[in-house]
Design a protein around this motif. Structure first.
Motif, PDB file in Angstrom:
ATOM      1  N   LEU A   1      43.916  40.947  33.378  1.00 21.13           N
ATOM      2  CA  LEU A   1      42.745  40.078  33.498  1.00 21.13           C
ATOM      3  C   LEU A   1      43.082  38.603  33.592  1.00 21.13           C
ATOM      4  O   LEU A   1      42.222  37.795  33.933  1.00 21.13           O
TER       5      LEU A   1
ATOM      6  N   ASN B   1      46.421  35.538  34.256  1.00 17.51           N
ATOM      7  CA  ASN B   1      47.798  35.194  34.586  1.00 17.51           C
ATOM      8  C   ASN B   1      48.647  35.287  33.318  1.00 17.51           C
ATOM      9  O   ASN B   1      48.381  34.607  32.327  1.00 17.51           O
TER      10      ASN B   1
ATOM     11  N   ALA C   1      49.909  40.025  39.157  1.00 18.15           N
ATOM     12  CA  ALA C   1      49.228  40.947  40.069  1.00 18.15           C
ATOM     13  C   ALA C   1      50.158  42.078  40.490  1.00 18.15           C
ATOM     14  O   ALA C   1      49.741  43.244  40.573  1.00 18.15           O
TER      15      ALA C   1
ATOM     16  N   HIS D   1      42.475  34.826  37.498  1.00 20.57           N
ATOM     17  CA  HIS D   1      41.635  35.669  36.650  1.00 20.57           C
ATOM     18  C   HIS D   1      40.503  36.210  37.508  1.00 20.57           C
ATOM     19  O   HIS D   1      40.294  35.768  38.643  1.00 20.57           O
ATOM     20  N   LEU D   2      39.754  37.177  36.979  1.00 18.38           N
ATOM     21  CA  LEU D   2      38.583  37.705  37.665  1.00 18.38           C
ATOM     22  C   LEU D   2      37.343  36.938  37.207  1.00 18.38           C
ATOM     23  O   LEU D   2      37.391  36.188  36.231  1.00 18.38           O
TER      24      LEU D   2
ATOM     25  N   TRP E   1      38.804  45.496  38.405  1.00 21.04           N
ATOM     26  CA  TRP E   1      39.841  45.847  39.376  1.00 21.04           C
ATOM     27  C   TRP E   1      39.476  47.072  40.209  1.00 21.04           C
ATOM     28  O   TRP E   1      40.098  47.317  41.244  1.00 21.04           O
TER      29      TRP E   1
ATOM     30  N   TRP F   1      50.554  44.550  37.630  1.00 18.28           N
ATOM     31  CA  TRP F   1      49.340  45.341  37.433  1.00 18.28           C
ATOM     32  C   TRP F   1      49.186  46.391  38.529  1.00 18.28           C
ATOM     33  O   TRP F   1      48.853  47.546  38.252  1.00 18.28           O
TER      34      TRP F   1
ATOM     35  N   ARG G   1      50.995  34.089  38.703  1.00 18.74           N
ATOM     36  CA  ARG G   1      49.829  34.831  39.194  1.00 18.74           C
ATOM     37  C   ARG G   1      50.299  36.005  40.049  1.00 18.74           C
ATOM     38  O   ARG G   1      49.829  37.135  39.892  1.00 18.74           O
TER      39      ARG G   1
ATOM     40  N   HIS H   1      36.506  34.513  30.357  1.00 16.75           N
ATOM     41  CA  HIS H   1      37.382  35.123  31.352  1.00 16.75           C
ATOM     42  C   HIS H   1      38.823  34.622  31.295  1.00 16.75           C
ATOM     43  O   HIS H   1      39.690  35.199  31.951  1.00 16.75           O
TER      44      HIS H   1
ATOM     45  N   THR I   1      50.749  42.223  30.284  1.00 20.16           N
ATOM     46  CA  THR I   1      49.859  42.299  31.445  1.00 20.16           C
ATOM     47  C   THR I   1      49.067  43.599  31.417  1.00 20.16           C
ATOM     48  O   THR I   1      47.858  43.624  31.677  1.00 20.16           O
TER      49      THR I   1
ATOM     50  N   CYS J   1      40.849  37.423  44.567  1.00 21.68           N
ATOM     51  CA  CYS J   1      40.283  36.524  43.558  1.00 21.68           C
ATOM     52  C   CYS J   1      41.333  36.162  42.517  1.00 21.68           C
ATOM     53  O   CYS J   1      41.480  34.989  42.141  1.00 21.68           O
ATOM     54  N   PHE J   2      42.076  37.157  42.067  1.00 25.35           N
ATOM     55  CA  PHE J   2      43.092  36.893  41.049  1.00 25.35           C
ATOM     56  C   PHE J   2      44.182  35.975  41.592  1.00 25.35           C
ATOM     57  O   PHE J   2      44.628  35.049  40.901  1.00 25.35           O
TER      58      PHE J   2
END
Length: 562
Positions: free
Chosen positions: A313, A315, A547, A164-165, A171, A550, A543, A394, A307, A158-159
């Motif tokens: 949550l 980019n 990710a 974003h979520l 997560w 994170w 993005r 979001h 981040t 999704c991210f």
């Protein structure tokens, strides 16, 4: 701080990488406990006397012999109100009386019941996990690292798809983000759960029942100034995050009319429109100007750290302040911003969810299912309500959540009185900036006449402004600013050194966490992407970088992958 509950016993885990303002407060009375986070406004003037007796002076004072700030007195009053409401089972009545950005968990010892709640717009995150009669909660998603939970692979996809979520997604497996305006009761050990919304988005009045347009403009001005005043009257040094747009300039103009003179914090390219316009505004307003320059050398600084602080949550491309926080904001008690005022006053999003279904489906794709029944009572079938929840909560508000870990970040658009009044007006009042521009022209022309608007490159009252706003030519902004964005030329910088080498090394498939979890070679995907795609190159690269940062931070072992 992560609070863990098991059979009536509470235990606490220290917050993971907390900001100095993220601790929240815990109150206790007669065995009952309340965990409370966030900020409250206008408590004395609007709260019901039934639960809120005299609060004393707002400047602060002593509580239990200890000197506390005005914010501390506000939270203590809110806590007392919840404790008074428990015996009468009137927690929802207290929630409806509050205005602010907040979340909380209330333990009723006699009923062995947890009460969980969020503010009207869900701008203060609250995450909850439950398994086998045990549960845990925190306002920081990274705190759940203590529980050694499995990463959700669908959240990662999704991210990467959206940046974003969505919905209640988090997560981690079993951890959910509580929705906006939610009130949830959980009885232990039976496990009975009751959940409902204590507030719903207002429905617009028919024009025959609504106040006149001229009256609506006057009331909006009064409510806007009251919202700004409530968010600045606590004392201490204040600033405003001033861009080249209208929203932050309107908040500044309202603050000046109320007798405040906040410093202006502006970031952007050295010769960019945001810095140029903000400087003109500050010169006319007579306030201090504190600019920060984004360039090809520094724009990536702090993005990895931010981040983590924003729980992955959003980019990190959109965390524009990353190179400058926290040092930039630490001298201030609070930093205002104008986010979402255009969506509120301007009616930028119109129509019903059904009418705009194709647009929403194209934007969110398969992830639309995470929002459940979009025609439910909460959204009232209005696209503006859903998109405010989806976009502002979001995406836009995440950057304010990041800065709120260091400084109070009052959100003017979220003022209860202002939001409910404006969204109850007929959509025809708000469409095409009709209400917004009338408000500026009648009460705030001094800061808008002759000074450009970054969105159009023209002053807001220029006769060509409506034509530029209606234009759908994608190259218009590039012609106006010689870049895709007036704030920063990320599209060019992402292809330059040192960013290019850093990003390619980060996403190299031999050591990429994304490759381990999804089998996707992001480096090859990004290099193969068409140059002139709907989603910009910088958006896609960052993005993936966000990710990757994170995933490395949460450090979940590959063996725990389902």
């Amino acid at each position: 701080m992560l609070t863990f509950f098991d059979g009536g016993r509470f235990s606490f885990h220290a917050a993971v990488d907390p900001g100095p303002r993220q601790g929240g407060e815990v109150f206790e009375q007669g065995g009952n406990k309340l965990w409370l986070w966030g900020e409250f406004y206008g408590l004395k003037e609007r709260a019901c006397a039934r639960f809120f007796p005299a609060l004393g002076k707002s400047e602060g004072g002593a509580v239990g012999g200890v000197e506390v700030s005005a914010a501390g007195i506000q939270k203590k009053a809110v806590a007392d109100a919840f404790f008074r409401a428990l015996p009468e089972q009137c927690v929802e009545e207290v929630l409806r009386a509050l205005d602010g950005v907040f979340a909380g968990v209330l333990w009723d010892a006699s009923a062995r019941c947890l009460h969980l709640f969020t503010d009207r717009l869900g701008l203060q995150p609250l995450y909850f996990w439950e398994e086998g009669g045990r549960c845990a909660w925190s306002v920081q998603m990274r705190d759940f690292k203590h529980l050694d939970l499995t990463l959700r692979e669908d959240a990662l996809h999704c991210f990467l798809d959206l940046g974003h979520l969505v919905g209640e997604m988090s997560w981690f497996e079993g951890v959910r983000l509580l929705p906006a305006a939610v009130y949830e009761r959980r009885v232990f050990p039976e496990g009975q759960t009751e959940r409902r919304r204590y507030w719903h988005w207002p429905q617009p009045l028919a024009e025959a029942e609504a106040p006149s347009f001229e009256e609506a403009v006057d009331v909006c001005d009064r409510l806007l100034r009251a919202a700004v005043r409530r968010r600045l009257e606590g004392g201490g040094k204040s600033a405003i995050l001033l861009s080249g747009g209208l929203d932050s300039r309107l908040v500044l103009a309202a603050a000046l009319r109320e007798g405040f003179a906040p410093d202006a914090l502006t970031m952007g390219m050295k010769n960019g429109e945001d810095l140029r316009i903000a400087r003109l505004v500050c010169e006319r307003a007579g306030i201090a100007f504190e600019p920060r320059v984004l360039d090809a050398e520094n724009w990536l600084e702090g993005r990895e750290r931010c981040t983590v602080l924003s729980d992955g949550l959003i980019n990190s491309l959109h965390l524009h302040q990353a190179p400058f926080v926290p040092e930039w904001v630490l001298p201030y008690e609070r930093v205002l911003c104008g986010i979402a005022l255009e969506a509120t006053l301007g009616g930028y999003w119109q129509g019903s969810i059904t009418e705009e279904g194709d647009k929403l489906q194209a934007q969110f794709g398969e992830w639309m299912k995470e929002y459940g029944n979009l025609e439910g009572d909460f959204y009232g079938g209005r696209a503006v309500s859903f998109l405010m929840d989806a976009h502002v909560r979001h995406i836009t508000a995440v950057s304010t959540y990041l800065m709120r870990q260091f400084v109070e970040r009052p959100l003017v658009f979220a003022d209860r009185d202002l939001l409910e009044y404006v969204l109850s007006l007929p959509d025809s009042y708000r469409r095409d900036y009709r209400l917004y521009f009338a408000l500026l022209r009648k009460y705030y022309a001094n800061l808008f006449a002759g000074i450009p608007w970054a969105k159009t490159g023209l002053p807001v009252f220029h006769p060509l402004t409506p034509w530029v706003l209606r234009s759908r030519w994608p190259g218009l902004r590039t012609v106006l600013y010689r870049a895709r964005d007036a704030l920063a030329d990320y599209e060019r910088w992402v292809r330059m050194e040192p960013a290019r080498s850093m990003l390619e090394n980060l996403l190299y498939p031999w050591h990429s966490c994304i490759k381990i979890w999804t089998m996707r070679d992001m480096l090859s995907e990004l290099h193969a992407a068409p140059r002139f795609a709907r989603t910009s190159r910088a958006e896609k690269w960052m993005r993936a970088a966000t990710a990757e940062w994170w995933l490395r931070y949460v450090s979940l072992p590959h063996e725990s992958h389902p």
